[in-house]
Design a protein around this motif. Structure first.
Motif, short mmCIF file in Angstrom:
data_model
loop_
_atom_site.label_atom_id
_atom_site.label_comp_id
_atom_site.label_asym_id
_atom_site.label_seq_id
_atom_site.Cartn_x
_atom_site.Cartn_y
_atom_site.Cartn_z
N THR A 64 0.86 -1.19 0.00
CA THR A 64 0.00 0.00 0.00
C THR A 64 0.89 1.24 0.00
O THR A 64 1.65 1.47 0.95
N THR A 65 0.83 1.99 -1.07
CA THR A 65 1.61 3.22 -1.18
C THR A 65 0.71 4.34 -1.67
O THR A 65 -0.34 4.09 -2.28
N TYR A 66 1.10 5.56 -1.37
CA TYR A 66 0.29 6.72 -1.76
C TYR A 66 1.24 7.83 -2.20
O TYR A 66 2.34 7.96 -1.66
N THR A 76 1.39 12.06 -4.07
CA THR A 76 0.84 13.24 -4.74
C THR A 76 1.98 13.95 -5.45
O THR A 76 3.16 13.84 -5.04
N ARG A 118 2.26 8.48 7.66
CA ARG A 118 0.84 8.72 7.92
C ARG A 118 0.57 10.07 8.58
O ARG A 118 -0.58 10.51 8.62
#
Length: 230
Positions: free
Chosen positions: A153-155, A157, A228
């Motif tokens: 799980t990576t995020y 922007t 996080r």
């Protein structure tokens, strides 16, 4: 059997060649599958729901047409996890034909079952060339120690860059950055191993500390951030 008048009046022509089904590889043998109990094998398949909100990876171990073992891994939808719980009870003990035509509660699990069915009946299983196939319980090997799904799980922007949240090693506690603010490593917690230790009597704090590890050049990082919170 009911026939139309046209067919009933036709002359009967004898059938010549048998035209048997082509043999398919199953657990180290070549099998001419004619009935559902001719089918054996362990394999995996992936399905998604109609709105593409989530996905399922399904692993089945089939022996003589019967599903003896099922591993159901879902991601992306809270309701899908409960569907997986029901599907685990539904699938085992059924023939693969029954399972194909059973509502497995979730679109993604139903789609995965369809994809698995195609692989199994065409002899494209993981155990196709393994003598006697794989034993019941082989599905758990995909999970590794602690019996947890392999999750990435990576995020990211454009404005703030990437955040690693969970990878194969475990839950990401912090990311290490170099002097250019580029990621060079991370610190992680192996949740499965931590829980195993707690169940064996270790205190939660000690189990937490003993199951923290690092990856890459984390020790060389000039800055650490919580993915996080920062």
């Amino acid at each position: 059997m009911e026939y139309t008048h046209e067919v009933d009046c036709m002359y009967c022509v004898a059938k010549g060649a048998m035209h048997d089904p082509a043999p398919i590889p199953e657990e180290g043998n070549w099998v001419k599958a004619k009935q559902v109990d001719d089918i054996s094998g362990l394999t995996h398949g992936v399905g998604r729901c109609a709105p593409q909100q989530g996905a399922c990876k399904l692993t089945l171990n089939v022996k003589n047409g019967i599903i003896e073992e099922a591993l159901i891994e879902t991601i992306g939808c809270s309701g899908m996890t409960h569907s997986a719980a029901m599907a685990a009870e539904i699938l085992v003990g059924k023939t693969i034909l029954e399972a194909l035509n059973t509502d497995l509660v979730c679109d993604a699990i139903n789609t995965a079952m369809r994809e698995l069915f195609l692989q199994i009946v065409y002899g494209r299983t993981q155990s196709a060339f393994s003598e006697n196939g794989l034993p019941i319980g082989a599905g758990l090997e995909d999970l590794g120690k602690g019996n947890r799904s392999q999750i990435g799980t990576t995020y990211a922007t454009k404005a703030k860059g990437a955040r690693y949240l969970e990878l194969t090693e475990g839950y990401i506690l912090s990311i290490g950055l170099d002097e250019h603010d580029e990621i060079i490593g991370y610190k992680f917690l192996s949740i499965g191993k931590m829980m195993d230790a707690i169940k064996k009597g270790m205190s939660p704090n000690e189990a937490y500390e003993k199951n923290i590890g690092t990856y890459g050049r984390y020790a060389e990082a000039v800055k650490h951030i919580d993915p996080r919170q920062e």
